[in-house]
Design an enzyme around this catalytic site. Structure first.
Site, short mmCIF file in Angstrom:
data_model
loop_
_atom_site.label_atom_id
_atom_site.label_comp_id
_atom_site.label_asym_id
_atom_site.label_seq_id
_atom_site.Cartn_x
_atom_site.Cartn_y
_atom_site.Cartn_z
CG ASN A 49 -1.90 -1.11 1.23
OD1 ASN A 49 -2.43 -1.47 0.19
ND2 ASN A 49 -2.15 -1.68 2.39
CG HIS A 133 -11.00 -1.56 7.13
ND1 HIS A 133 -10.49 -1.59 8.41
CD2 HIS A 133 -10.06 -2.12 6.34
CE1 HIS A 133 -9.28 -2.12 8.38
NE2 HIS A 133 -9.00 -2.46 7.14
CD GLU A 177 -13.23 0.91 3.21
OE1 GLU A 177 -12.44 0.79 2.25
OE2 GLU A 177 -13.54 -0.02 3.94
CB SER A 181 -9.39 -1.57 1.53
OG SER A 181 -10.35 -2.44 2.07
CG ASP A 206 -11.37 4.45 6.19
OD1 ASP A 206 -10.39 4.84 5.53
OD2 ASP A 206 -11.33 3.46 6.93
CG HIS A 209 -7.00 2.07 0.58
ND1 HIS A 209 -5.80 1.39 0.51
CD2 HIS A 209 -7.73 1.44 1.52
CE1 HIS A 209 -5.82 0.38 1.35
NE2 HIS A 209 -6.98 0.38 1.98
CE LYS A 240 -3.96 0.66 4.45
NZ LYS A 240 -5.17 0.53 5.25
C1 LIG Z 1 -5.73 -0.12 6.35
C2 LIG Z 1 -7.07 0.42 6.65
C3 LIG Z 1 -7.42 0.86 7.92
C4 LIG Z 1 -6.52 0.65 9.10
O1 LIG Z 1 -5.45 1.51 9.11
P1 LIG Z 1 -4.09 1.08 9.87
O2 LIG Z 1 -3.40 2.36 10.08
O3 LIG Z 1 -3.41 0.15 8.97
O4 LIG Z 1 -4.52 0.43 11.15
C5 LIG Z 1 -8.64 1.48 8.08
N1 LIG Z 1 -9.50 1.61 7.04
C6 LIG Z 1 -9.22 1.14 5.82
C7 LIG Z 1 -10.20 1.30 4.73
C8 LIG Z 1 -8.01 0.52 5.58
O5 LIG Z 1 -7.74 0.00 4.39
#
Ligand SMILES: *Cc1c(COP(=O)(O)O)cnc(C)c1O
Length: 390
Positions: A49, A133, A177, A181, A206, A209, A240
């Site tokens: 990522n 997620h 999101e 993801s 969220d 990504h 990421k």
């Molecule tokens: C990776 C991810 C998270 C978690 O983030 P980390 O910092 O890796 O704990 C939360 N939401 C989504 C959509 C993700 O892909």
């Protein structure tokens, strides 16, 4: 450990193994660029990522200390946290920001705090995209709020559910999101903001990504003019595209103050390590200079999608740097990953329960650190796969 307890563990793990679902950790050693070594084999990594190739960039090396020594509320709020939050406020165009630990911790803790019965009313409801997620579901679970799931990116379905479940004095939260993801497609943020406004719901997005890689100057999709300022709370992560570790929320000052007072994952946890805060700030400062990198990733992603489609593979609705190559059954997915590995490609098989049954896939990611030749190698490897499957 009680032997009977251990036996139950072993039995369940064996069951997972028989179903081809037992997960194992495999060590990956970074080499140059996107090359890695795994089990003695040199592979090009198409599962990372690290979309901007920043994770091992010297420019992100920070002098700061490894530890914050305490929670933010005790004596863990350091000048670097203030500077980081100030930069994020400008980038996101919100009045307030709060830097936190991991993205998982942030989603789980913040959603639970927003659904606190003292502010959310007697019967709050959370409308969540089916493909949300696991960390978001964790937050609902902590708050004891049963998720009201809407079909993936289906705003008609969401609207139907909003009509069916009126507020009646309780909070209605819409959770999604901005880039999914596992599918690499985007949410219709404008449509969601319209719906949230029309139905008096709180919109939570969220941007794990999207942060750094998409939207104006890499500021994320919530920073696009049509939706900027219309989303109640945006979360993003540093793990990421920003190449580090940690997360943040961008919201209004009252919501931030609520989190500082009531978000248990924030209050009872050591502050984000200063070294992580400093690297995140460096990465954010670099974002305006990385326009060419973002364009490269978008171009290569388009090439990969076109190449896979030519081979008859389904890439779902992907239109970002995340590209699913759907294989179907668990066994077909694992076999494809194995064949690609023999061709020097690391493409990790993603299987249920991470994705819906029957949609096992190789989740490919493109980054600014890949070369065109490596992308050619990927497409060539998929070509041999097609012939084997035929
Ligand atoms: C990776 C991810 C998270 C978690 O983030 P980390 O910092 O890796 O704990 C939360 N939401 C989504 C959509 C993700 O892909």
């Amino acid at each position: 450990m009680d032997p009977r307890y251990r036996q139950r563990m072993e039995k369940l793990l064996e069951g997972l193994g028989q179903a081809g679902r037992r997960r194992r950790l495999r060590t990956v050693t970074p080499l140059e660029g996107m090359e890695v070594e795994r089990d003695g084999r040199r592979l090009v990594n198409f599962s990372s990522n690290d979309y901007l190739g920043l994770a091992r960039d010297q420019r992100l090396r920070a002098e700061e200390a490894p530890g914050a020594t305490a929670s933010r509320l005790v004596c863990g709020t350091l000048p670097i946290h203030d500077r980081l939050e100030e930069h994020l406020r400008t980038l996101k165009g919100t009045e307030a920001c709060l830097a936190m630990g991991s993205g998982f911790q942030t989603n789980a803790g913040v959603l639970a705090a927003l659904l606190d019965p003292e502010i959310a009313g007697p019967a709050p409801r959370a409308f969540i995209d089916r493909l949300g997620h696991a960390s978001m579901y964790e937050g609902l679970r902590t708050a004891n709020v049963h998720p009201t799931r809407f079909r993936h990116n289906d705003l008609d379905h969401l609207e139907e559910l909003l009509r069916k479940h009126p507020a009646e004095g309780s909070l209605r939260l819409i959770v999604t999101e901005s880039v999914f993801s596992m599918d690499g497609d985007r949410a219709d943020l404008k449509g969601l903001a319209d719906l949230a406004e029309a139905h008096d719901a709180f919109l939570y997005v969220d941007e794990a990504h999207a942060t750094g890689i998409l939207g104006p100057g890499g500021a994320g999709l919530c920073a696009k003019p049509q939706v900027k300022g219309r989303i109640d709370l945006v979360m993003g992560t540093f793990g990421k595209a920003l190449g580090g570790y940690g997360a943040f929320v961008a919201c209004d000052p009252t919501a931030r103050d609520w989190l500082v007072n009531r978000c248990r994952a924030f209050i009872y946890s050591t502050a984000l390590p200063p070294v992580c805060a400093a690297s995140a700030l460096r990465a954010l400062e670099l974002l305006p200079e990385l326009e060419a990198e973002r364009a490269f990733v978008a171009r290569q992603s388009e090439r990969v999608r076109a190449g896979l489609r030519r081979l008859g593979l389904d890439t779902l609705a992907s239109d970002t740097q995340i590209i699913p190559a759907v294989m179907g059954s668990d066994n077909d997915t694992l076999a494809a990953a194995q064949t690609l590995e023999e061709a020097g490609i690391l493409a990790v098989a993603i299987r249920p329960p991470t994705v819906p049954p029957g949609t096992g896939r190789l989740r490919l990611t493109l980054t600014a650190a890949h070369t065109e030749a490596q992308v050619d190698q990927l497409l060539h490897a998929f070509g041999t796969l097609g012939r084997l499957g035929a």
